[in-house]
Motif scaffolding. Structure first.
Motif, PDB file in Angstrom:
ATOM      1  N   SER A 122       0.799  -1.240  -0.072  1.00 31.26           N
ATOM      2  CA  SER A 122       0.075  -0.007   0.117  1.00 31.26           C
ATOM      3  C   SER A 122       0.932   1.181   0.019  1.00 31.26           C
ATOM      4  O   SER A 122       0.387   2.130  -0.659  1.00 31.26           O
TER       5      SER A 122
ATOM      6  N   THR B  13       2.174   1.889  -3.639  1.00 35.04           N
ATOM      7  CA  THR B  13       0.868   2.221  -4.532  1.00 35.04           C
ATOM      8  C   THR B  13       0.761   3.807  -4.303  1.00 35.04           C
ATOM      9  O   THR B  13       0.686   4.397  -4.996  1.00 35.04           O
ATOM     10  N   VAL B  14       0.709   4.096  -2.886  1.00 34.57           N
ATOM     11  CA  VAL B  14       0.478   5.622  -2.522  1.00 34.57           C
ATOM     12  C   VAL B  14       1.821   6.433  -3.196  1.00 34.57           C
ATOM     13  O   VAL B  14       1.406   7.529  -3.396  1.00 34.57           O
TER      14      VAL B  14
ATOM     15  N   LEU C  47       3.444   5.905  -5.736  1.00 34.79           N
ATOM     16  CA  LEU C  47       3.421   6.034  -7.178  1.00 34.79           C
ATOM     17  C   LEU C  47       2.285   6.794  -7.439  1.00 34.79           C
ATOM     18  O   LEU C  47       2.358   7.646  -8.337  1.00 34.79           O
ATOM     19  N   GLY C  48       1.263   6.880  -6.915  1.00 36.57           N
ATOM     20  CA  GLY C  48       0.308   7.934  -7.248  1.00 36.57           C
ATOM     21  C   GLY C  48       0.592   9.243  -6.787  1.00 36.57           C
ATOM     22  O   GLY C  48       0.400  10.152  -7.580  1.00 36.57           O
ATOM     23  N   VAL C  49       1.466   9.599  -5.861  1.00 41.92           N
ATOM     24  CA  VAL C  49       1.954  10.749  -5.545  1.00 41.92           C
ATOM     25  C   VAL C  49       3.105  11.314  -6.577  1.00 41.92           C
ATOM     26  O   VAL C  49       2.894  12.337  -6.977  1.00 41.92           O
TER      27      VAL C  49
ATOM     28  N   SER D 122       3.119  10.333  -9.610  1.00 41.76           N
ATOM     29  CA  SER D 122       2.390  10.606 -11.029  1.00 41.76           C
ATOM     30  C   SER D 122       1.842  11.846 -11.054  1.00 41.76           C
ATOM     31  O   SER D 122       1.733  12.610 -11.794  1.00 41.76           O
ATOM     32  N   ASN D 123       1.259  12.278  -9.561  1.00 43.72           N
ATOM     33  CA  ASN D 123       0.538  13.657  -9.648  1.00 43.72           C
ATOM     34  C   ASN D 123       1.455  14.702  -9.806  1.00 43.72           C
ATOM     35  O   ASN D 123       1.284  15.786 -10.239  1.00 43.72           O
TER      36      ASN D 123
ATOM     37  N   SER E  92       9.875   5.920  -9.927  1.00 41.10           N
ATOM     38  CA  SER E  92       8.544   5.174 -10.614  1.00 41.10           C
ATOM     39  C   SER E  92       8.879   3.738 -10.992  1.00 41.10           C
ATOM     40  O   SER E  92       8.405   2.900 -10.516  1.00 41.10           O
TER      41      SER E  92
END
Length: 91
Positions: free
Chosen positions: A40, A43-44, A46-48, A50-51, A75
């Motif tokens: 988790s 995943t978080v 990677l989201g940060v 990407s943003n 990444s």
């Protein structure tokens, strides 16, 4: 956040095989919590990332600065952590 994810994976690599043989309940709980949070966190992270890269791309007109390129470097490493073996389960 990416460094913390890497640290959790290192904890699992070093101590995952000792989870079953240890009689120390606190140790077993710490390793189990690291196992549950590893995916988790990746995943978080990677989201940060990407943003942040999306915002930098829009802000700079499609050109990434050196700091943004360093963010992009993390990444693929996080994707490797997500797809890697579960070091706690093979023992």
């Amino acid at each position: 956040m990416a460094v913390f994810t890497l640290a959790v994976q290192i904890v699992l690599i070093l101590f995952g095989h000792r989870r079953k043989s240890s009689h120390n309940l606190k140790f077993r709980i710490a390793v189990w919590c690291a196992y549950l949070t590893a995916d988790s966190l990746a995943t978080v992270a990677l989201g940060v990332l990407s943003n942040k890269l999306g915002e930098a791309n829009n802000r700079n007109g499609g050109h990434l600065g050196d700091n943004d390129k360093l963010l992009a470097f993390w990444s693929p490493l996080l994707l490797l952590l997500l797809g890697g073996p579960d070091t706690i389960t093979f023992c």
